[in-house]
Design a protein around this motif. Structure first.
Motif, mmCIF file in Angstrom:
data_model
loop_
_atom_site.group_PDB
_atom_site.id
_atom_site.type_symbol
_atom_site.label_atom_id
_atom_site.label_comp_id
_atom_site.label_asym_id
_atom_site.label_seq_id
_atom_site.Cartn_x
_atom_site.Cartn_y
_atom_site.Cartn_z
ATOM 1 N N TYR A 107 89.264 67.119 -1.199
ATOM 2 C CA TYR A 107 88.048 68.345 -1.212
ATOM 3 C C TYR A 107 87.180 68.198 0.639
ATOM 4 C CZ TYR A 107 88.646 69.618 -5.626
ATOM 5 O OH TYR A 107 89.112 69.619 -7.286
ATOM 6 N N ILE A 108 87.860 67.130 0.781
ATOM 7 C CA ILE A 108 86.531 66.333 2.293
ATOM 8 C C ILE A 108 88.004 65.679 3.706
ATOM 9 C CG2 ILE A 108 85.082 65.522 3.618
ATOM 10 C CD1 ILE A 108 83.920 65.063 0.411
ATOM 11 N N ASN A 111 85.811 68.870 9.149
ATOM 12 C CA ASN A 111 84.479 68.452 8.777
ATOM 13 C C ASN A 111 84.177 66.771 8.237
ATOM 14 O OD1 ASN A 111 83.605 71.179 7.964
ATOM 15 N ND2 ASN A 111 84.215 71.477 5.739
ATOM 16 N N TYR A 149 82.137 71.538 -1.528
ATOM 17 C CA TYR A 149 83.086 71.530 -0.179
ATOM 18 C C TYR A 149 83.409 72.054 0.727
ATOM 19 C CZ TYR A 149 84.002 69.667 -5.544
ATOM 20 O OH TYR A 149 83.862 68.636 -6.693
ATOM 21 N N GLU A 150 84.692 72.276 0.942
ATOM 22 C CA GLU A 150 85.707 73.101 2.032
ATOM 23 C C GLU A 150 84.871 74.728 1.271
ATOM 24 O OE1 GLU A 150 86.343 71.936 4.917
ATOM 25 O OE2 GLU A 150 85.734 70.420 4.570
ATOM 26 N N LYS A 151 85.248 75.649 2.373
ATOM 27 C CA LYS A 151 85.208 77.050 2.362
ATOM 28 C C LYS A 151 86.218 77.667 1.573
ATOM 29 C CE LYS A 151 84.996 81.532 4.925
ATOM 30 N NZ LYS A 151 84.632 81.442 6.125
#
Length: 163
Positions: A130-131, A135, A36-38
């Motif tokens: 989440y994305i 990214n 997932y993202e940071k």
């Protein structure tokens, strides 16, 4: 015949990544929060859902699918399909990895992660999707540009090893 085999091998490659992900989230999507993202990763650690150490461990374990995938592609194209030379290996590997890449971008990222609840992590709804953003663009560039470059490198290597 090689085209049909390559397409079937592409479908098998999709199952390799799918099984890896299903096993990874079997006890909850938080186990693969490393994907997932940071902001999501930081939140789940902050909330005590998982430790930074376990996230790194899970990331390492998940990344083991990559050599399995590459080995599968090479064995499929050169041992099963009997490819020889650069172009024969290149186009067969490209079919396999593009099928897997498009499956990953469209089914896994867009549908499964983006449209179902299977990948939802409690207390992170405000961080959806989440994305996204950079990214997401990088994943598409890697799939559409990086995969062909990787395949070209593998085909060149194999063309020199197998004559």
């Amino acid at each position: 015949m090689s085209i049909i085999l390559s397409i079937l091998e592409g479908v098998v490659a999709c199952f390799i990544i799918l099984i890896t992900l299903v096993v990874g989230i079997a006890d909850g999507a938080v186990n693969l929060a490393c994907l997932y993202e940071k902001e999501v990763r930081e939140r789940v650690v902050e909330l005590g859902m998982i430790t930074e150490k376990k996230l790194k461990r899970n990331s390492l374990l998940f990344s083991l699918w990559i050599p399995v995938f590459v080995a599968f592609v090479l064995v499929s194209v050169y041992a099963v399909n009997g490819a020889r030379g650069f172009w024969d290996g290149f186009w067969q590997m490209l079919i396999i990895v593009m099928i897997e890449g498009l499956f990953d971008r469209l089914f896994i990222d867009w549908y499964w992660v983006g449209k179902t609840k299977a990948w939802d992590i409690p207390e992170t709804d405000d961080l959806k999707p989440y994305i996204y953003g950079k990214n997401l663009v990088l994943k598409w560039i890697y799939t559409l540009v990086g995969y062909p470059v990787l395949v070209a490198c593998l085909a060149a290597l194999m063309a020199n090893l197998i004559k």
